[in-house]
Design an enzyme around this catalytic site. Structure first.
Site, PDB file in Angstrom:
ATOM      1  NE  ARG A  50      -3.653  -0.817   2.276  1.00 19.65           N
ATOM      2  CZ  ARG A  50      -4.640  -1.253   1.832  1.00 19.65           C
ATOM      3  NH1 ARG A  50      -4.727  -0.504   0.800  1.00 19.65           N
ATOM      4  NH2 ARG A  50      -4.396  -2.564   1.974  1.00 19.65           N
TER       5      ARG A  50
ATOM      6  CB  ILE B 169      -7.047   2.177   2.072  1.00 14.40           C
ATOM      7  CG1 ILE B 169      -9.173   2.056   2.086  1.00 14.40           C
ATOM      8  CG2 ILE B 169      -7.035   2.197   3.586  1.00 14.40           C
ATOM      9  CD1 ILE B 169      -9.351   0.497   3.073  1.00 14.40           C
TER      10      ILE B 169
ATOM     11  CG  ASN C  55     -14.465   8.591   1.293  1.00 12.64           C
ATOM     12  OD1 ASN C  55     -14.916   8.158  -0.039  1.00 12.64           O
ATOM     13  ND2 ASN C  55     -14.547   8.019   1.681  1.00 12.64           N
ATOM     14  CB  THR C  56     -19.150  10.736  -1.379  1.00 13.77           C
ATOM     15  OG1 THR C  56     -20.039  10.135  -0.249  1.00 13.77           O
ATOM     16  CG2 THR C  56     -18.620  10.886  -2.185  1.00 13.77           C
ATOM     17  CG  HIS C  57     -18.957   5.810   4.145  1.00 16.36           C
ATOM     18  ND1 HIS C  57     -18.403   3.899   3.612  1.00 16.36           N
ATOM     19  CD2 HIS C  57     -20.260   5.187   4.288  1.00 16.36           C
ATOM     20  CE1 HIS C  57     -18.810   3.777   3.987  1.00 16.36           C
ATOM     21  NE2 HIS C  57     -19.358   3.725   4.333  1.00 16.36           N
TER      22      HIS C  57
ATOM     23  N   GLY D 168      -7.526   6.111   9.398  1.00 13.67           N
ATOM     24  CA  GLY D 168      -8.700   5.460   9.789  1.00 13.67           C
ATOM     25  C   GLY D 168      -9.789   4.942   8.906  1.00 13.67           C
TER      26      GLY D 168
ATOM     27  CG  ASP E  57     -15.683   4.677   5.394  1.00 11.19           C
ATOM     28  OD1 ASP E  57     -14.917   5.290   4.114  1.00 11.19           O
ATOM     29  OD2 ASP E  57     -15.632   3.370   5.008  1.00 11.19           O
TER      30      ASP E  57
HETATM   31  C1  GAR Z   1     -20.780   6.523  -4.473  1.00  9.40           C
HETATM   32  O1  GAR Z   1     -21.914   5.838  -3.897  1.00  9.40           O
HETATM   33  C2  GAR Z   1     -20.004   6.122  -3.266  1.00  9.40           C
HETATM   34  O2  GAR Z   1     -19.818   6.765  -1.903  1.00  9.40           O
HETATM   35  C3  GAR Z   1     -18.961   4.908  -3.351  1.00  9.40           C
HETATM   36  O3  GAR Z   1     -18.786   4.773  -4.227  1.00  9.40           O
HETATM   37  C4  GAR Z   1     -20.038   4.784  -5.185  1.00  9.40           C
HETATM   38  C5  GAR Z   1     -19.105   5.520  -6.788  1.00  9.40           C
HETATM   39  O4  GAR Z   1     -20.549   5.441  -7.092  1.00  9.40           O
HETATM   40  N1  GAR Z   1     -18.004   5.128  -2.321  1.00  9.40           N
HETATM   41  C6  GAR Z   1     -17.661   4.049  -1.221  1.00  9.40           C
HETATM   42  O5  GAR Z   1     -17.999   2.770  -0.879  1.00  9.40           O
HETATM   43  C7  GAR Z   1     -16.176   4.378  -0.707  1.00  9.40           C
HETATM   44  N2  GAR Z   1     -15.811   3.661   0.680  1.00  9.40           N
HETATM   45  P1  GAR Z   1     -19.683   5.779  -9.042  1.00  9.40           P
HETATM   46  O6  GAR Z   1     -18.618   5.299  -9.122  1.00  9.40           O
HETATM   47  O7  GAR Z   1     -20.882   6.095  -9.810  1.00  9.40           O
HETATM   48  O8  GAR Z   1     -19.122   7.042  -9.342  1.00  9.40           O
END
Ligand code: GAR
Length: 191
Positions: free
Chosen positions: A60, A87, A102-104, A138, A140
């Site tokens: 990594r 990661i 990040n968006t989760h 860490g 998320d």
């Molecule tokens: C999104 O829902 C984002 O939150 C998630 O991947 C998707 C990307 O969508 N990310 C994670 O799960 C990270 N832990 P996309 O490929 O349609 O842009």
């Protein structure tokens, strides 16, 4: 403020960031994926830092150093994760401390990890949602910047639920990134 978006998936979140007219200077992917074509169609430079090892011995830190080289070439200030499947390591967070967003697809701290939508369904919750946060070592964890709830419907499967969550992410992620840019430019703490 020079921004890189990291993606591994279909790129629908990236598409929303482009539509929101965010100044994106680089799209970086760790595998071949839909985000590449979306970036190219928008004339955004693409860096393909292909990850070849998905085993438990994945190095990594070396991979993170490769990512950093790409970002240095493009003089990137802020990294925006948009469904990035790797990661990043310690060295990365040292260089970009408080500069990775990040968006989760869940209401953190509930349902961390890669199967957040499936885990929420399996737990039988009636409400889940999405979280925009500062990414730290860490996974998320890190300061929460925005959250919005999404109801779980009785006939939902992971695909229908994830799509409704993504509709919200496509709205609140660009708004939050614009706010973060303002805060960084004004030397204010992120909130
Ligand atoms: C999104 O829902 C984002 O939150 C998630 O991947 C998707 C990307 O969508 N990310 C994670 O799960 C990270 N832990 P996309 O490929 O349609 O842009």
């Amino acid at each position: 403020m020079r921004i890189a978006v990291f993606a591994s998936g279909t790129g629908s979140i990236l598409e929303a960031l482009i539509a929101a007219k965010l100044p994106i200077d680089l799209v970086l992917v760790d595998r071949s994926c839909g985000a590449v074509d979306i970036a190219k169609n928008a004339n955004i430079p693409v860096a393909e830092v292909i990850r070849s090892d998905f085993s438990s011995s994945f190095d990594r830190e070396s991979y993170s150093a490769e990512l950093l080289e790409s970002l240095a070439l493009h003089q990137i200030d802020l990294v925006v994760m948009a469904g990035f499947g790797t990661i990043v390591g310690t060295v990365f967070h040292q260089v970009y401390k408080d500069r990775v967003l990040n968006t989760h697809p869940a209401l953190l701290p509930a349902f961390k990890g890669w199967h957040a939508v499936e885990d929420a369904l399996a737990a039988g919750v009636k409400v889940t949602g999405c979280t925009v946060h500062v990414a730290t070592l860490g996974v998320d964890e890190g300061l929460i910047l925005a959250q919005e709830a999404v109801p779980v419907l009785s006939n939902d499967d992971s695909q229908t639920l994830h799509e409704r969550i993504k509709e919200v992410e496509r709205r609140i992620y660009p708004e939050t990134i614009w706010r973060v840019i303002q805060q960084l430019e004004n030397g204010e703490p992120l909130s």
